[in-house]
Structure formats: structure tokens, C-alpha cells
Scaffold this motif. Structure first.
Motif, PDB file in Angstrom:
ATOM      1  N   LEU A 178       3.201  -9.116  11.967  1.00 41.95           N
ATOM      2  CA  LEU A 178       3.136  -7.763  11.957  1.00 41.95           C
ATOM      3  C   LEU A 178       2.437  -7.279  10.593  1.00 41.95           C
ATOM      4  CD1 LEU A 178       6.470  -6.529  13.560  1.00 41.95           C
ATOM      5  CD2 LEU A 178       4.282  -6.194  14.481  1.00 41.95           C
ATOM      6  N   LEU A 179       2.871  -8.122   9.463  1.00 44.66           N
ATOM      7  CA  LEU A 179       1.999  -7.476   8.197  1.00 44.66           C
ATOM      8  C   LEU A 179       0.573  -8.022   8.480  1.00 44.66           C
ATOM      9  CD1 LEU A 179       2.444  -6.699   5.285  1.00 44.66           C
ATOM     10  CD2 LEU A 179       2.647  -9.107   4.730  1.00 44.66           C
ATOM     11  N   LEU A 222      -1.272  -8.028  10.838  1.00 44.50           N
ATOM     12  CA  LEU A 222      -1.977  -6.994  11.765  1.00 44.50           C
ATOM     13  C   LEU A 222      -2.136  -5.701  11.126  1.00 44.50           C
ATOM     14  CD1 LEU A 222      -0.360  -7.574  15.382  1.00 44.50           C
ATOM     15  CD2 LEU A 222      -2.735  -8.025  14.633  1.00 44.50           C
ATOM     16  N   PHE A 223      -1.118  -5.381  10.302  1.00 38.69           N
ATOM     17  CA  PHE A 223      -1.357  -4.308   9.518  1.00 38.69           C
ATOM     18  C   PHE A 223      -2.242  -3.977   8.482  1.00 38.69           C
ATOM     19  CE2 PHE A 223       0.041  -1.715   5.746  1.00 38.69           C
ATOM     20  CZ  PHE A 223      -0.088  -0.454   6.232  1.00 38.69           C
ATOM     21  N   VAL A 224      -2.246  -5.309   7.990  1.00 34.81           N
ATOM     22  CA  VAL A 224      -3.544  -5.532   6.681  1.00 34.81           C
ATOM     23  C   VAL A 224      -4.492  -5.531   7.309  1.00 34.81           C
ATOM     24  CG1 VAL A 224      -4.252  -7.014   5.010  1.00 34.81           C
ATOM     25  CG2 VAL A 224      -1.913  -6.654   5.258  1.00 34.81           C
ATOM     26  N   ILE A 225      -5.076  -5.949   8.473  1.00 39.49           N
ATOM     27  CA  ILE A 225      -6.265  -6.260   8.998  1.00 39.49           C
ATOM     28  C   ILE A 225      -6.872  -4.722   9.615  1.00 39.49           C
ATOM     29  CG2 ILE A 225      -6.321  -8.552   9.244  1.00 39.49           C
ATOM     30  CD1 ILE A 225      -6.017  -7.895  12.365  1.00 39.49           C
ATOM     31  N   SER A 226      -5.851  -3.860   9.789  1.00 43.10           N
ATOM     32  CA  SER A 226      -6.318  -2.545  10.310  1.00 43.10           C
ATOM     33  C   SER A 226      -6.433  -1.660   9.155  1.00 43.10           C
ATOM     34  CB  SER A 226      -5.094  -2.141  11.330  1.00 43.10           C
ATOM     35  OG  SER A 226      -3.847  -1.822  10.542  1.00 43.10           O
ATOM     36  N   LEU A 227      -6.156  -1.868   8.024  1.00 45.14           N
ATOM     37  CA  LEU A 227      -6.500  -0.976   6.875  1.00 45.14           C
ATOM     38  C   LEU A 227      -8.022  -0.820   6.793  1.00 45.14           C
ATOM     39  CD1 LEU A 227      -4.346  -2.546   4.191  1.00 45.14           C
ATOM     40  CD2 LEU A 227      -3.876  -0.477   5.473  1.00 45.14           C
ATOM     41  N   PRO A 228      -8.436   0.314   6.294  1.00 48.95           N
ATOM     42  CA  PRO A 228      -9.517   0.613   6.271  1.00 48.95           C
ATOM     43  C   PRO A 228     -10.600   0.054   5.066  1.00 48.95           C
ATOM     44  CG  PRO A 228      -8.624   2.603   4.945  1.00 48.95           C
ATOM     45  CD  PRO A 228      -7.597   1.713   5.682  1.00 48.95           C
ATOM     46  N   SER A 229     -10.575  -1.021   5.366  1.00 52.41           N
ATOM     47  CA  SER A 229     -11.806  -1.873   4.234  1.00 52.41           C
ATOM     48  C   SER A 229     -12.675  -2.873   5.327  1.00 52.41           C
ATOM     49  CB  SER A 229     -11.034  -2.920   3.190  1.00 52.41           C
ATOM     50  OG  SER A 229     -10.081  -3.558   3.970  1.00 52.41           O
ATOM     51  N   GLY A 230     -13.691  -3.103   4.960  1.00 54.94           N
ATOM     52  CA  GLY A 230     -14.698  -3.837   5.657  1.00 54.94           C
ATOM     53  C   GLY A 230     -14.736  -3.467   7.083  1.00 54.94           C
ATOM     54  N   ASN A 231     -15.051  -4.305   7.897  1.00 52.49           N
ATOM     55  CA  ASN A 231     -15.149  -4.103   9.384  1.00 52.49           C
ATOM     56  C   ASN A 231     -13.824  -4.266   9.979  1.00 52.49           C
ATOM     57  OD1 ASN A 231     -17.787  -3.579   9.201  1.00 52.49           O
ATOM     58  ND2 ASN A 231     -18.510  -5.690   9.311  1.00 52.49           N
ATOM     59  N   GLY A 232     -12.867  -5.027   9.526  1.00 52.93           N
ATOM     60  CA  GLY A 232     -11.915  -5.266  10.261  1.00 52.93           C
ATOM     61  C   GLY A 232     -11.894  -5.975  11.615  1.00 52.93           C
TER      62      GLY A 232
END
Length: 77
Positions: free
Chosen positions: A8-9, A11-21
Motif C-alpha cells: 500500500l505504501l 502504491l501511495f508513493v508512485i501515485s504522488l505528483p512527481s515524474g510520470n508515475g
């Protein structure tokens, strides 16, 4: 339990607004940054220029319109 929380952590981190994700990202709209014509990210992407801070955590970035670096045109496979 630990594996579930770390997943879950992640998935949360990759959804943050940095880069393309994972899902693509257009940044966050903050009124002070949009007044400058920019978008807020956790760091400016390649082809974007840092302008100001958004709430002391995010970076307000402007997209380079003239002479972007060649890395902008690379596609991830």
C-alpha cells in the motif's frame, strides 16, 4: 501484514505528483503556481523549469516551450 502495508505504501508513493508515475500525472493545481503558469510537482520533470515553491513542499514548474532537452522525447519501454 507487513507485505500488505509495504504494498500500500508503494502504491501511495508512485501515485504522488512527481515524474510520470504509474498512471501519468499532470501535477497539482495550486492557485499561486497557476498564476505563474506552472504546475506543482515533488520535483521538476525533464523539460520543466523550476519557478517557485508550492506550500514549502512541492515545486512550481513551468514547461519549457523553446529548446527542450532531447530527453523529453525519449519513450520508456
Amino acid at each position: 501484514m507487513r507485505l500488505c502495508l509495504s504494498g500500500l505504501l508503494f502504491l501511495f508513493v508512485i501515485s504522488l505528483p512527481s515524474g510520470n508515475g504509474l498512471f501519468g500525472n499532470d501535477g497539482v493545481e495550486v492557485r499561486t503556481c497557476t498564476a505563474l503558469g506552472g504546475r506543482c510537482f515533488f520535483g521538476c520533470r525533464v523539460g520543466w523549469k523550476w519557478v517557485a515553491y508550492c506550500h514549502n513542499v512541492l515545486s512550481c514548474c513551468l514547461k519549457l516551450r523553446r529548446h527542450p532537452p532531447p530527453q523529453v522525447y525519449e519513450t520508456a519501454h
